[in-house]
Enzyme design. Structure first.
Site, mmCIF file in Angstrom:
data_model
loop_
_atom_site.group_PDB
_atom_site.id
_atom_site.type_symbol
_atom_site.label_atom_id
_atom_site.label_comp_id
_atom_site.label_asym_id
_atom_site.label_seq_id
_atom_site.Cartn_x
_atom_site.Cartn_y
_atom_site.Cartn_z
ATOM 1 N N ASP A 273 0.865 -1.187 0.000
ATOM 2 C CA ASP A 273 0.000 0.000 0.000
ATOM 3 C C ASP A 273 0.899 1.232 0.000
ATOM 4 O OD1 ASP A 273 -2.331 1.782 0.393
ATOM 5 O OD2 ASP A 273 -3.348 -0.088 0.914
ATOM 6 N N HIS B 143 -2.918 3.132 -4.552
ATOM 7 C CA HIS B 143 -2.312 2.603 -3.315
ATOM 8 C C HIS B 143 -0.864 2.164 -3.543
ATOM 9 C CE1 HIS B 143 -5.870 2.701 -0.696
ATOM 10 N NE2 HIS B 143 -6.567 2.410 -1.769
ATOM 11 N N GLU C 117 -9.826 2.477 -5.373
ATOM 12 C CA GLU C 117 -9.465 3.847 -5.003
ATOM 13 C C GLU C 117 -8.245 4.363 -5.762
ATOM 14 O OE1 GLU C 117 -11.076 4.080 -0.455
ATOM 15 O OE2 GLU C 117 -9.124 3.139 -0.705
ATOM 16 N N TYR D 80 -16.248 -4.554 8.031
ATOM 17 C CA TYR D 80 -14.929 -3.937 8.177
ATOM 18 C C TYR D 80 -14.649 -3.873 9.681
ATOM 19 C CZ TYR D 80 -13.610 -2.604 3.431
ATOM 20 O OH TYR D 80 -13.185 -2.630 2.131
ATOM 21 N N TRP E 61 -8.410 -3.612 8.345
ATOM 22 C CA TRP E 61 -7.487 -2.563 7.892
ATOM 23 C C TRP E 61 -6.833 -1.983 9.125
ATOM 24 C CZ3 TRP E 61 -6.913 -2.901 2.862
ATOM 25 C CH2 TRP E 61 -7.950 -3.413 2.093
ATOM 26 N N THR E 62 -5.540 -1.712 9.060
ATOM 27 C CA THR E 62 -4.804 -1.487 10.315
ATOM 28 C C THR E 62 -4.269 -0.065 10.502
ATOM 29 O OG1 THR E 62 -2.782 -2.302 9.268
ATOM 30 C CG2 THR E 62 -4.116 -3.914 10.487
ATOM 31 N N GLU E 63 -4.888 0.936 9.861
ATOM 32 C CA GLU E 63 -4.397 2.309 10.081
ATOM 33 C C GLU E 63 -4.310 2.645 11.573
ATOM 34 O OE1 GLU E 63 -6.704 1.480 7.807
ATOM 35 O OE2 GLU E 63 -6.653 2.814 6.066
HETATM 36 C C1 ACM Z 1 -10.914 -0.771 0.348
HETATM 37 O O1 ACM Z 1 -11.396 -0.731 1.480
HETATM 38 N N1 ACM Z 1 -10.377 0.312 -0.200
HETATM 39 C C2 ACM Z 1 -10.918 -1.996 -0.423
#
Ligand code: ACM
Length: 556
Positions: free
Chosen positions: A186, A257, A330, A421, A471-473
């Site tokens: 990413d 990304h 995105e 999510y 997702w690990t932000e």
């Molecule tokens: C995503 O959450 N952009 C796949």
């Protein structure tokens, strides 16, 4: 210590819920030092797992024995059962017998056997004297609802060291999940060694600082952050997963990304629009404008990357190993609109616009993978512009992409951000650590339905299954990942495995009752889940802002 009632009750606390349980009777079978293990050809992975994992937890040698030992454990393949299905019988005459429709079915049956042995079976070494472990006499008949029961782990935003990934695979196995979608690249980091492009990890695998909290937060963690998996690390992860009948699907996210790759190799970016030599690995969150240039240089570079990826993730490792995820989500088009080179490419190819250019880019890798016997999977944006018949779609922007894909005859993995999510907060209020996104409680996840009613039965067959995405932000370490995953991943596992009724009829109270037993298993496994009453003091992150604070629609 273990009363007959306790032992019998374990049969009513299985999670995910099996299709059918007969019994238990109050009598039972005791496993001890003399208990033998017999494994028919084809069941060796479960034989190894039982000795290494259950044997270690309970201090049982599980010596090889005769197939007809009356009080032993016996593993058999039975072609009358379906894919991944199993039948577990514990009887006075036959001991504990697991019959599987295939080797994976036997393995899932062994996971059920472990739950029947109580929480001590989830430790790594025995904690009690007197090695006698009771099993209730019963029959469990079981099979999964969906073949794809996935978990996405984002190891790009925050790196998870290899040991942590292996532990995640163990946690997945305990919940009968079978696809680990590994988000390896990413803007904020490139996590896979690529021998022909060493700067991807030399430069791309670390950043000098990190935004703390949501991107709107003013705070920074000034420590450098990084890490990557060597090729042997990934071979080990793939093999460890395959032993557990789990597929690892690698994701190399293109053409958006990609800032970490561009920071390492500036020629990959839109050099006629931005000075890509000035870019570094991104240190904050959001959708990044620095995307790959649609040039031959970029195509050849990523073909080289994928050649190495195909070697590391062989097509025959596990059930879904033909799949390679190419991201495709995105990708802002501003740089392509401004770039004379990108515009010339659009004109040369006779394309309508920048969206068509993205389609062309994705279709290039679609054909490239298909020519090598592999299948492309990407985020639902890749549908825009048409795909090869074998390509599949991860539907993340709600159900719509998945519905369109299934109607067009593409296979789909349902992972809508509004429902599954797991980075999103799991309760309202200020106590959740760095709360982002929608409030999605344990009950919300339990009531998630992967197959939308809009699909006909034929179209619904294209829904391979479902996946929870992590997702690990805002998850900087294993404890934070545990907290966001659990207990919700247990609810998700039941949605993916069990044949539950439609959401309004789902028995959440019964799930919660079984969760009481399951928390004891998670405790024994050392999982830092969110307690039902809310975060423990050290699980909070006071002062680090999430967004929004008032439960409005998220803006990730
Ligand atoms: C995503 O959450 N952009 C796949």
């Amino acid at each position: 210590m273990q009363s007959e009632t306790d032992i019998a009750q374990r049969a009513t606390s299985l999670l995910p819920a099996p299709r059918a349980v007969e019994g238990p009777t109050r009598r039972g079978l005791e496993l001890d030092d003399s208990t033998t293990l017999w494994a028919a050809p084809g069941t060796e992975s479960t034989e190894r797992w039982l000795r290494a994992t259950l044997g270690a937890a309970l201090g049982l040698p599980l010596r090889p024995g005769a197939p007809d030992a009356p009080d032993g454990i016996r593993l058999v393949l039975d072609q009358t059962l379906g894919a991944e299905a199993y039948r577990l019988d514990v009887t006075a005459e036959g001991g504990a017998q697991i019959r599987g429709g295939d080797p994976a079915g036997v393995f899932w049956g062994a996971q059920t056997l472990r739950q029947l042995l109580g929480p001590d079976a989830f430790r790594r070494a025995p904690v009690r004297h007197g090695n006698r472990h009771g099993l209730p006499h019963l029959r469990v008949e079981d099979a999964p609802r969906f073949p794809w029961r996935g978990l996405l782990l984002d190891v790009a935003r925050h790196f998870m060291p290899k040991d942590g990934v292996l532990r995640q695979l163990d946690l997945m196995a305990a919940h009968k999940l079978n696809v680990l979608h590994l988000h390896l690249t990413d803007d904020q980091g490139w996590r896979v060694e690529i021998r022909r492009h060493p700067r991807l990890t030399e430069v791309g695998s670390w950043r000098s600082r990190t935004k703390l909290g949501h991107r709107a937060s003013p705070l920074w963690d000034e420590r450098p952050h990084g890490g990557f998996y060597t090729q042997d690390d990934l071979r080990e992860i793939v093999a460890y997963a395959a032993e557990r009948h789990i597929t690892v699907v690698p994701e190399i996210d293109v053409p958006g990304h990609s800032q970490a790759a561009i920071a390492a190799y500036p020629e990959l970016g839109n050099t006629d629009v931005v000075d890509t030599t000035a870019l570094s690995v991104w240190d904050t969150w959001g959708v990044n404008p620095n995307v790959l240039a649609p040039t031959d240089t970029t195509l050849r570079f990523f073909e080289g990357v994928f050649e190495e990826i195909l070697e590391l993730f062989p097509a025959d490792a596990a059930r879904f190993s033909a799949f390679v995820h190419i991201g495709g989500d995105e990708c802002p088009k501003d740089q392509w609109r401004a770039s004379p080179a990108a515009q010339a490419r659009i004109a040369d190819l006779g394309l309508a616009d920048e969206d068509a250019l993205q389609s062309w880019f994705v279709r290039h890798f679609d054909s490239w993978l298909a020519a090598r016997g592999r299948r492309l999977i990407g985020w639902d944006e890749i549908l825009e512009g048409g795909l090869a018949p074998g390509a599949a779609v991860s539907s993340w922007r709600g159900y719509a992409g998945g519905i369109a894909a299934a109607r067009a005859g593409h296979d789909v993995v349902m992972c809508p951000e509004q429902q599954v999510y797991l980075d999103h907060r799991q309760a309202p209020g200020e106590d959740e650590p760095v709360p982002i996104g929608y409030v999605r409680t344990l009950e919300d996840v339990y009531r998630f339905e992967p197959v939308p009613p809009d699909l006909t039965a034929d179209q619904a067959r294209h829904v391979l299954g479902t996946q929870a995405n992590v997702w690990t932000e805002v998850m900087e370490d294993q404890g934070r990942v545990d907290y966001q995953e659990f207990p919700r991943l247990a609810a998700f596992a039941e949605v993916a495995w069990s044949d539950l009724p439609a959401s309004p009829e789902r028995d959440f109270a019964d799930f919660e009752r079984r969760m009481t037993a399951h928390y004891a298993r998670l405790d024994a496994l050392g999982v830092a889940y969110r307690p039902p009453a809310g975060p423990l003091p050290w699980q909070r992150r006071p002062g680090i802002s999430g967004r929004p604070v008032d439960g409005q629609p998220p803006n990730r």
